[in-house]
Design an enzyme around this catalytic site. Structure first.
Site, PDB file in Angstrom:
ATOM      1  N   ASP A 102      67.095-120.977 -52.493  1.00  0.00           N
ATOM      2  CA  ASP A 102      65.652-121.122 -52.645  1.00  0.00           C
ATOM      3  C   ASP A 102      65.219-120.814 -54.076  1.00  0.00           C
ATOM      4  O   ASP A 102      64.410-121.533 -54.669  1.00  0.00           O
ATOM      5  CB  ASP A 102      64.913-120.183 -51.691  1.00  0.00           C
ATOM      6  CG  ASP A 102      65.277-120.423 -50.243  1.00  0.00           C
ATOM      7  OD1 ASP A 102      65.959-121.422 -49.954  1.00  0.00           O
ATOM      8  OD2 ASP A 102      64.895-119.587 -49.397  1.00  0.00           O
ATOM      9  N   SER A 116      58.301-117.509 -50.466  1.00  0.00           N
ATOM     10  CA  SER A 116      58.803-116.238 -51.012  1.00  0.00           C
ATOM     11  C   SER A 116      59.523-116.471 -52.342  1.00  0.00           C
ATOM     12  O   SER A 116      59.288-115.751 -53.312  1.00  0.00           O
ATOM     13  CB  SER A 116      59.715-115.526 -50.017  1.00  0.00           C
ATOM     14  OG  SER A 116      60.834-116.320 -49.676  1.00  0.00           O
ATOM     15  N   TYR A 174      69.750-114.289 -38.377  1.00  0.00           N
ATOM     16  CA  TYR A 174      70.292-114.749 -39.650  1.00  0.00           C
ATOM     17  C   TYR A 174      71.473-113.862 -40.064  1.00  0.00           C
ATOM     18  O   TYR A 174      72.544-114.360 -40.432  1.00  0.00           O
ATOM     19  CB  TYR A 174      69.182-114.716 -40.704  1.00  0.00           C
ATOM     20  CG  TYR A 174      69.577-115.203 -42.071  1.00  0.00           C
ATOM     21  CD1 TYR A 174      69.361-116.526 -42.459  1.00  0.00           C
ATOM     22  CD2 TYR A 174      70.159-114.338 -42.994  1.00  0.00           C
ATOM     23  CE1 TYR A 174      69.709-116.971 -43.713  1.00  0.00           C
ATOM     24  CE2 TYR A 174      70.513-114.774 -44.259  1.00  0.00           C
ATOM     25  CZ  TYR A 174      70.279-116.083 -44.616  1.00  0.00           C
ATOM     26  OH  TYR A 174      70.628-116.516 -45.865  1.00  0.00           O
ATOM     27  N   GLU A 204      72.917-126.572 -44.811  1.00  0.00           N
ATOM     28  CA  GLU A 204      72.157-125.424 -44.293  1.00  0.00           C
ATOM     29  C   GLU A 204      73.103-124.318 -43.864  1.00  0.00           C
ATOM     30  O   GLU A 204      74.120-124.577 -43.221  1.00  0.00           O
ATOM     31  CB  GLU A 204      71.315-125.891 -43.099  1.00  0.00           C
ATOM     32  CG  GLU A 204      69.963-125.256 -43.027  1.00  0.00           C
ATOM     33  CD  GLU A 204      69.076-125.619 -44.211  1.00  0.00           C
ATOM     34  OE1 GLU A 204      68.906-124.744 -45.094  1.00  0.00           O
ATOM     35  OE2 GLU A 204      68.561-126.740 -44.266  1.00  0.00           O
ATOM     36  N   GLU A 230      64.606-110.044 -53.470  1.00  0.00           N
ATOM     37  CA  GLU A 230      64.404-110.301 -52.033  1.00  0.00           C
ATOM     38  C   GLU A 230      65.447-109.571 -51.186  1.00  0.00           C
ATOM     39  O   GLU A 230      65.128-109.007 -50.144  1.00  0.00           O
ATOM     40  CB  GLU A 230      64.419-111.816 -51.754  1.00  0.00           C
ATOM     41  CG  GLU A 230      64.042-112.139 -50.310  1.00  0.00           C
ATOM     42  CD  GLU A 230      63.439-113.518 -50.099  1.00  0.00           C
ATOM     43  OE1 GLU A 230      63.054-114.178 -51.083  1.00  0.00           O
ATOM     44  OE2 GLU A 230      63.339-113.939 -48.931  1.00  0.00           O
ATOM     45  N   GLY A 258      55.849-118.833 -44.596  1.00  0.00           N
ATOM     46  CA  GLY A 258      56.572-118.679 -43.340  1.00  0.00           C
ATOM     47  C   GLY A 258      56.874-119.996 -42.652  1.00  0.00           C
ATOM     48  O   GLY A 258      57.135-120.036 -41.459  1.00  0.00           O
ATOM     49  N   ALA A 259      56.854-121.106 -43.397  1.00  0.00           N
ATOM     50  CA  ALA A 259      57.095-122.437 -42.825  1.00  0.00           C
ATOM     51  C   ALA A 259      58.488-122.946 -43.181  1.00  0.00           C
ATOM     52  O   ALA A 259      58.800-124.109 -42.967  1.00  0.00           O
ATOM     53  CB  ALA A 259      56.031-123.422 -43.313  1.00  0.00           C
TER      54      ALA A 259
HETATM   55  P1  ADP Z   1      58.932-118.638 -46.544  1.00  0.00           P
HETATM   56  O1  ADP Z   1      59.646-118.241 -47.774  1.00  0.00           O
HETATM   57  O2  ADP Z   1      59.698-119.611 -45.712  1.00  0.00           O
HETATM   58  O3  ADP Z   1      57.545-119.112 -46.781  1.00  0.00           O
HETATM   59  P2  ADP Z   1      59.203-115.832 -46.006  1.00  0.00           P
HETATM   60  O4  ADP Z   1      59.013-115.030 -44.770  1.00  0.00           O
HETATM   61  O5  ADP Z   1      60.503-115.783 -46.684  1.00  0.00           O
HETATM   62  O6  ADP Z   1      58.799-117.325 -45.624  1.00  0.00           O
HETATM   63  O7  ADP Z   1      58.115-115.408 -47.078  1.00  0.00           O
HETATM   64  C1  ADP Z   1      56.739-115.350 -46.715  1.00  0.00           C
HETATM   65  C2  ADP Z   1      56.136-114.055 -47.251  1.00  0.00           C
HETATM   66  O8  ADP Z   1      56.083-114.114 -48.688  1.00  0.00           O
HETATM   67  C3  ADP Z   1      54.710-113.830 -46.814  1.00  0.00           C
HETATM   68  O9  ADP Z   1      54.653-113.201 -45.559  1.00  0.00           O
HETATM   69  C4  ADP Z   1      54.170-112.950 -47.931  1.00  0.00           C
HETATM   70  O10 ADP Z   1      54.577-111.599 -47.737  1.00  0.00           O
HETATM   71  C5  ADP Z   1      54.905-113.476 -49.146  1.00  0.00           C
HETATM   72  N1  ADP Z   1      54.095-114.481 -49.851  1.00  0.00           N
HETATM   73  C6  ADP Z   1      54.438-115.769 -50.091  1.00  0.00           C
HETATM   74  N2  ADP Z   1      53.463-116.408 -50.790  1.00  0.00           N
HETATM   75  C7  ADP Z   1      52.486-115.501 -50.987  1.00  0.00           C
HETATM   76  C8  ADP Z   1      51.206-115.541 -51.637  1.00  0.00           C
HETATM   77  N3  ADP Z   1      50.733-116.647 -52.205  1.00  0.00           N
HETATM   78  N4  ADP Z   1      50.472-114.403 -51.650  1.00  0.00           N
HETATM   79  C9  ADP Z   1      50.930-113.276 -51.066  1.00  0.00           C
HETATM   80  N5  ADP Z   1      52.110-113.192 -50.445  1.00  0.00           N
HETATM   81  C10 ADP Z   1      52.884-114.275 -50.393  1.00  0.00           C
HETATM   82 MG    MG Z   2      61.508-117.203 -47.833  1.00  0.00          MG
END
Ligand code: ADP
Ligand code: MG
Length: 377
Positions: free
Chosen positions: A168, A124, A220, A30, A156, A118-119
């Site tokens: 990722d 993303s 970060y 990590e 990104e 966001g988990a």
């Molecule tokens: P993680 O990648 O850990 O889930 P991030 O903050 O990097 O968290 O990315 C989450 C963001 O990606 C969301 O807030 C949204 O903007 C976008 N996103 C991810 N999946 C979707 C989806 N299925 N539909 C729309 N937006 C999405």
């Molecule tokens: Mg992400």
């Protein structure tokens, strides 16, 4: 309603094709990926599925079943970095492809995802990679998986504005079922490492703390800058060039925050190497202590954990898990727990009850089955 049916209802015709790209969890390694180091992620069964048709008029229409606000319509020629909103992820991929000199003509996109957002499970990257693969196939670009991952990362970094590493996107693009991906983030060379949990009577639980991380915030970037300062102070290209044998001498030349960051990165990189050696030897259950050690390093040296993640690790280990650690960027998000399959339910129950006692929201718990990377359905 299937994603293809959703596409047809929205745009009035069947899509040219349907693609899927998974979320991921990182088993170990990590904050190593921006230090040219090693990581060991696996793809989840959870995917972002995109139905896509090509257009020839330079227009991009984007719709997500998981986002409010209807169809977002953009002109490829007018794409502006840092424009915000969820559509920046797929639009950023189109932008990054064009920046790299690839001719794409526009597209209609409808998508839906089972990756929690966001988990720390890379919804993303799943969104970026599924878009990149669909455009690659529809416009015959002929890019390799690592090239698509680079495009997704650039989207990104430069378009959305999140300074993420390459792990990722590589995991989502290149993972294989039943394997973890040993990735060297310096040159993107990678190898599929067998990670057969069921055959060994094991489960890898993912525990989503429901605490929303915000990688966009300064923490970060601060870790990243601190690691770069450490590499400069040690006269190496990146911290991956400090091997464990030379760590004590290196630490003697550093202090404070930089010392802690360097100690984490160099030791975690070595934990990846040791984890792979155990997996190659068929000794999967023996990786448990390395996971827990890695967590302690992230908690105490890098300081990117949080009380909820620490509680998962402590409770799971006390309830008989083989090892556990936070995974992803930290400050919330998810943890992974390696456990004998016959104890998995008990460990999950112990974590849930510890969360209830602490007054935390109920965590999401599910087994991580090592799954396939991005593909056309
Ligand atoms: P993680 O990648 O850990 O889930 P991030 O903050 O990097 O968290 O990315 C989450 C963001 O990606 C969301 O807030 C949204 O903007 C976008 N996103 C991810 N999946 C979707 C989806 N299925 N539909 C729309 N937006 C999405
Ligand atoms: Mg992400």
């Amino acid at each position: 309603m299937s994603v293809a049916t959703g596409f047809e209802a929205l745009y009035g015709a069947a899509p040219d094709g349907v693609w899927a790209a998974p979320g991921r969890v990182n088993l170990i390694g990590e904050y190593t990926d921006f230090n040219d180091g090693f990581v060991l992620p696996l793809a989840l069964p959870h995917t972002t599925v995109a139905a896509v048709s090509r257009r020839a008029d330079g227009v991009l229409r984007l719709h997500s079943a998981d986002a409010d606000g209807g169809v977002v319509q953009l002109a490829l020629d007018a794409l502006e970095p840092l424009s915000g909103g969820w559509a920046a992820y797929p639009a950023g991929v189109a932008w990054a492809l064009r920046e790299a000199g690839h001719a794409i003509g526009g597209a209609d996109v409808h998508l839906a995802s089972t990756v929690p957002t966001g988990a720390g499970l890379s919804s993303s990257a799943a969104l970026e990679v599924v878009t990149a693969l669909a455009l690659n196939d529809l416009f015959g670009l002929g890019l390799t998986r690592p090239e698509l991952a680079r495009i997704a990362q650039r989207a990104e970094n430069a378009f959305v504005g999140v300074p993420c590493g390459i792990m990722d996107q590589m995991a989502s693009a290149c993972a294989q079922e039943g394997h973890a991906l040993h990735l060297d983030t310096r040159d993107l060379s990678h190898r599929q490492v067998p990670f057969q949990l069921a055959a060994e009577g094991l489960e890898l639980l993912v525990v989503d703390t429901r605490v929303k991380h915000a990688l966009g915030d300064g923490a970060y970037a601060e870790r990243r800058a601190g690691c770069e300062a450490g590499a400069r102070a040690l006269g190496v290209r990146a911290l991956r060039d400090v091997d464990l044998a030379h760590l004590p001498a290196a630490l003697g030349r550093l202090d404070g925050t930089t010392l802690r960051y360097v100690r984490h990165v160099v030791s975690d990189n070595d934990r990846v190497v040791r984890t792979i050696a155990l997996l190659d030897a068929g000794a999967t259950r023996e990786i448990g202590p390395l996971l827990t050690e890695g967590h302690a390093s992230l908690r105490d040296d890098l300081r990117v954990s949080c009380p909820e993640l620490d509680l998962v690790v402590e409770t799971a280990n006390a309830a008989g898990a083989l090892g556990a650690r936070m995974t992803g960027g930290g400050f919330g998000g998810s943890a992974v727990v390696l456990v004998d399959a016959d104890r998995a339910a008990g460990v999950a129950a112990a974590v849930r009850s510890a969360f209830a006692d602490a007054g935390y929201a109920e965590p999401g718990v599910f087994p991580a089955v090592p799954s396939a990377g991005a593909r056309r359905l």
